[in-house]
Motif scaffolding. Structure first.
Motif, PDB file in Angstrom:
ATOM      1  N   HIS A   1      10.152  12.138  -0.975  1.00 26.29           N
ATOM      2  CA  HIS A   1       8.933  11.517  -0.478  1.00 26.29           C
ATOM      3  C   HIS A   1       9.213  10.791   0.840  1.00 26.29           C
ATOM      4  O   HIS A   1       8.416  10.868   1.780  1.00 26.29           O
TER       5      HIS A   1
ATOM      6  N   ARG B   1       3.508  17.471  -3.459  1.00 21.80           N
ATOM      7  CA  ARG B   1       3.161  16.050  -3.446  1.00 21.80           C
ATOM      8  C   ARG B   1       2.537  15.629  -4.754  1.00 21.80           C
ATOM      9  O   ARG B   1       1.694  16.319  -5.306  1.00 21.80           O
ATOM     10  N   GLY B   2       2.952  14.498  -5.254  1.00 26.13           N
ATOM     11  CA  GLY B   2       2.381  13.954  -6.480  1.00 26.13           C
ATOM     12  C   GLY B   2       2.884  14.659  -7.721  1.00 26.13           C
ATOM     13  O   GLY B   2       2.573  14.249  -8.828  1.00 26.13           O
TER      14      GLY B   2
ATOM     15  N   ALA C   1       3.631   6.418  -5.834  1.00 25.56           N
ATOM     16  CA  ALA C   1       3.785   5.995  -7.224  1.00 25.56           C
ATOM     17  C   ALA C   1       4.262   7.161  -8.071  1.00 25.56           C
ATOM     18  O   ALA C   1       5.131   6.999  -8.949  1.00 25.56           O
ATOM     19  N   ALA C   2       3.725   8.362  -7.806  1.00 25.70           N
ATOM     20  CA  ALA C   2       4.147   9.542  -8.567  1.00 25.70           C
ATOM     21  C   ALA C   2       5.625   9.835  -8.312  1.00 25.70           C
ATOM     22  O   ALA C   2       6.377  10.190  -9.237  1.00 25.70           O
TER      23      ALA C   2
ATOM     24  N   ARG D   1       7.657   7.375 -10.247  1.00 29.23           N
ATOM     25  CA  ARG D   1       7.658   7.722 -11.678  1.00 29.23           C
ATOM     26  C   ARG D   1       8.576   8.907 -11.947  1.00 29.23           C
ATOM     27  O   ARG D   1       9.347   8.912 -12.904  1.00 29.23           O
TER      28      ARG D   1
ATOM     29  N   PHE E   1       2.271   1.615  -3.560  1.00 28.23           N
ATOM     30  CA  PHE E   1       1.346   1.880  -4.663  1.00 28.23           C
ATOM     31  C   PHE E   1       0.385   3.023  -4.377  1.00 28.23           C
ATOM     32  O   PHE E   1      -0.446   3.351  -5.211  1.00 28.23           O
ATOM     33  N   GLU E   2       0.498   3.614  -3.229  1.00 27.13           N
ATOM     34  CA  GLU E   2      -0.309   4.795  -2.907  1.00 27.13           C
ATOM     35  C   GLU E   2       0.045   5.887  -3.923  1.00 27.13           C
ATOM     36  O   GLU E   2       1.195   5.986  -4.356  1.00 27.13           O
ATOM     37  N   PRO E   3      -0.949   6.681  -4.415  1.00 22.95           N
ATOM     38  CA  PRO E   3      -0.721   7.560  -5.582  1.00 22.95           C
ATOM     39  C   PRO E   3       0.509   8.477  -5.452  1.00 22.95           C
ATOM     40  O   PRO E   3       1.272   8.613  -6.396  1.00 22.95           O
ATOM     41  N   ASP E   4       0.703   9.108  -4.290  1.00 19.69           N
ATOM     42  CA  ASP E   4       1.823  10.026  -4.149  1.00 19.69           C
ATOM     43  C   ASP E   4       3.151   9.286  -4.263  1.00 19.69           C
ATOM     44  O   ASP E   4       4.107   9.783  -4.869  1.00 19.69           O
TER      45      ASP E   4
ATOM     46  N   GLU F   1       0.836  -1.216   0.000  1.00 21.19           N
ATOM     47  CA  GLU F   1       0.000   0.000   0.000  1.00 21.19           C
ATOM     48  C   GLU F   1       0.863   1.255   0.000  1.00 21.19           C
ATOM     49  O   GLU F   1       0.607   2.217  -0.720  1.00 21.19           O
TER      50      GLU F   1
END
Lengths: 363, 297
Positions: free
Chosen positions: B249, B240-241, B74-75, B78, B69-72, B66
């Motif tokens: 992060h 964030r993100g 993952a961003a 990336r 793979f939580e959006p922030d 979790e």
């Protein structure tokens, strides 16, 4: 089976007879340091020429200028009557062999030799089968058949240098240039390769220059020897001419062991320290001159004939003879002479001798 | 001479003499030195590394996934990959060009270039970041023009890429220059005399001669590009993100007392470091002969 088939001419290079090379007043300076002061030389097609000299004499610089790896400050270089200086190194079509081989270490022997053919533009590149044929033929020529899949690191020094030569020959060069080709090899291998290089040259007939500081190598191998010193040509001649009729004390001294004495020439006869030596100096003008002789060209004098007399300051065994360091004359000039081992003269004693072969150089 | 002359070593009394190489220490000293090194490594390298993974999995595997793979997060991953994908190739080209120039040519200002390449090693990464803020920020000379053109450098991806390139640019060049200088120009001259063009010389002779060193340089450069904190922190703005890389992060999560998530993301960076080391060792082991051959003829 071992018959050598002639190397077939490449598609692009019109390889005919070997070419003449003319060097006209070539000068080179690195910054403010002159390396060549106006060197001129005519080399006939198919000649094997040695550039002989001590380090710093400019011999390698001259070779690199011929190859196009360096540009002269002034002067002209003609390959077969055509200006060569206008051509880039790639277009000059010379085979260059380096002292430290410069083989491509990540390529096999085969790929090294084939390199010059595979980099050609598509239209001029021989077909794969043709390249293969030529490489295998060259490997045969340099007596390395069967080693085509080896890497340079798996070869001995002598083998590497033969690969380097095969690689240079693969492009069917108009001129072959060798920079101290045997300099990094040990004595026995050098001797073998020397004889072998002469054979290759006689078979392929390239106009060839090779640089060396080893006078023995130059005299044994070359058709003509160019002796260089401090950026100038001291003498050009056949090995016999260079050895028997050196043009200057430098050449005399560089070509073999030698001793020099300041003498005076009076009406074609040599005097040392005011006393005649009974040595002829025909053709040398009267006045101060330098007498040069080799240690082994000396006769010990036991009677009252005119001779050089001196004190033995050191004595040592030298091959089949005994080598003496002798101080001659009031200024105690030191010369070296050889004496038969049976003679019983010792350090501190006196010895009288006379050269039976000698050269007189006007000063 | 007969073999008898060599039997003295078997005489009574002679067997008591133990010869050891002059550079070899006594057994006690050797053991002590090895223990000290191991203890030091365990304390300062192994324990932190183990701690990272222990903390990362404290909440169990589901919590770990979790956190990653939580959006922030993952961003951030990336963005880190994007920055590395831009800055590593840039430094590869720059490093090759600079080392080729320095090792194979003589020119005025060569030693200056050589010194400048080391600059990022001697300058604090924070200062490197600040320099870009001063150059491209809204208060800078270029600021108004950049704003009118709608280009945002600082607090955006371009700034992060610039800062990363600056910090990582010595890695490739430093790996290549000594090797290329040692290899000299002979191979290139030979290739030219055989009729090869400049590009052919580069791709068929120069590049293969340095390929292993180049790979090392790229690996190190990549590890640093992904792990860089200081310079990136100054120019990123911590959005964030959007502008958070993985190291940033991690810091944010940590400051929010979200330790499990912080260590989960940190474990990815640790894995990257381990992966780099493994690849480097495997290459050294697998291609030892070829690597040695490119250094020495």
């Amino acid at each position: 089976m071992n018959a050598i088939t002639p190397i077939e001419p490449g598609a692009s290079v019109a390889l005919g007879a070997p070419i003449d090379v003319t060097i006209e007043n070539v000068q080179k300076a690195f910054g403010d340091t002159p390396a060549l002061h106006g060197v001129s030389l005519d080399v006939k097609a198919g000649e094997l020429v040695a550039l002989l000299g001590p380090s710093g004499s400019g011999k390698t610089t001259l070779l690199r200028i011929l190859a196009g790896l360096d540009a002269p400050t002034a002067g002209r270089v003609l390959f077969g009557g055509e200006d060569a200086l206008g051509l880039r190194v790639q277009d000059r079509n010379v085979g260059f062999v380096f002292q430290h081989y410069a083989l491509f270490r990540h390529m096999t022997v085969f790929d090294n030799i084939a390199f010059g053919l595979t980099v050609r533009a598509r239209g001029e590149r021989p077909a794969k089968a043709e390249i293969r044929k030529r490489v295998l033929h060259l490997l045969d020529l340099v007596q390395l058949s069967g080693l085509d899949k080896r890497y340079p690191s798996q070869l001995s020094g002598g083998q590497r240098q033969r690969v380097a030569l095969a690689r240079a020959l693969a492009i069917e060069p108009r001129v072959l240039l060798l920079d101290e080709p045997f300099g990094a090899l040990d004595a026995q291998v050098r001797k073998d390769l020397r004889r072998w290089l002469r054979e290759i040259h006689d078979r392929t007939g390239h106009t060839t220059f090779f640089v060396t500081h080893d006078q023995e190598e130059a005299l044994e191998l070359a058709d003509r020897v160019v002796v260089m010193s401090k950026g100038r040509i001291e003498q050009v001649g056949t090995p016999d001419e260079i050895y028997d009729a050196p043009a200057s004390p430098f050449v005399f001294g560089f070509i073999g062991e030698s001793s020099f004495l300041p003498v005076t020439v009076v009406d074609g006869a040599v005097q040392f320290d005011g006393a005649p030596l009974d040595l002829a100096a025909l053709g040398t003008p009267s006045g101060p001159a330098t007498l040069g002789f080799r240690p082994h060209d000396v006769t010990i004098v036991d009677d009252d004939q005119p001779a050089l007399t001196g004190q033995i300051v050191a004595e040592r065994r030298h091959g089949g003879a005994r080598r003496l360091d002798v101080e001659v004359g009031p200024e105690r000039h030191r010369v070296e002479i050889d004496m038969a081992v049976e003679h019983s003269r010792r350090e501190g004693g006196m010895v009288a001798f006379r050269p039976h072969r000698w050269r007189i150089f006007a000063r | 001479m007969s073999d008898g002359a060599f039997t003295t070593a078997r005489l009574p009394g002679a067997s008591a003499i133990h010869f050891r190489p002059v550079t070899m220490e006594r057994r006690r000293v050797r053991v002590a030195l090895i223990l000290v090194s191991l203890a030091f490594l365990a304390l300062f390298l192994m324990m932190p590394l183990v701690a990272v993974f222990v903390e990362a999995f404290r909440g169990g595997l589901p919590a770990y996934w979790e956190a990653i793979f939580e959006p922030d997060a993952a961003a951030a991953i990336r963005l880190t990959l994007l920055v590395a994908a831009i800055s590593v190739p840039c430094n590869l080209v720059f490093g090759l060009a600079a080392s080729w120039a320095i090792a194979k040519f003589d020119f005025r200002g060569k030693s200056l270039l050589n010194t400048l390449i080391d600059l990022p090693f001697s300058v604090s990464p924070v200062i490197a970041g600040l320099i870009y803020v001063l150059l491209f920020g809204s208060q800078s000379l270029l600021g108004p023009w950049l704003k009118s053109e709608g280009i945002q450098v600082i607090f955006a991806v371009p700034g992060i890429v610039l800062a990363t390139i600056f910090v990582t640019f010595p890695f490739v060049a430093r790996e290549l220059i000594p090797l290329m200088e040692q290899q000299g120009r002979g191979d290139e001259e030979a290739a030219l005399s055989l009729g090869a063009s400049g590009w052919q010389v580069f791709f068929r002779v120069t590049l293969p001669n340095v390929k292993w060193a180049l790979l090392y340089g790229v690996l190190l450069c990549n590890a640093r590009a992904m792990g860089e904190f200081g310079a990136v922190s100054v120019v990123s703005g911590h959005i964030r993100g959007l502008t958070n890389t993985m190291p940033l992060h991690v810091e944010i999560l940590y400051n929010e007392y979200n330790f499990a998530a912080a260590f989960a993301v940190a474990s990815l960076l640790a894995l990257l470091a381990l992966f780099t080391l493994v690849v480097k060792s495997v290459l050294e082991w697998r291609y030892a002969e070829e690597i040695a051959a490119t250094r020495r003829h």
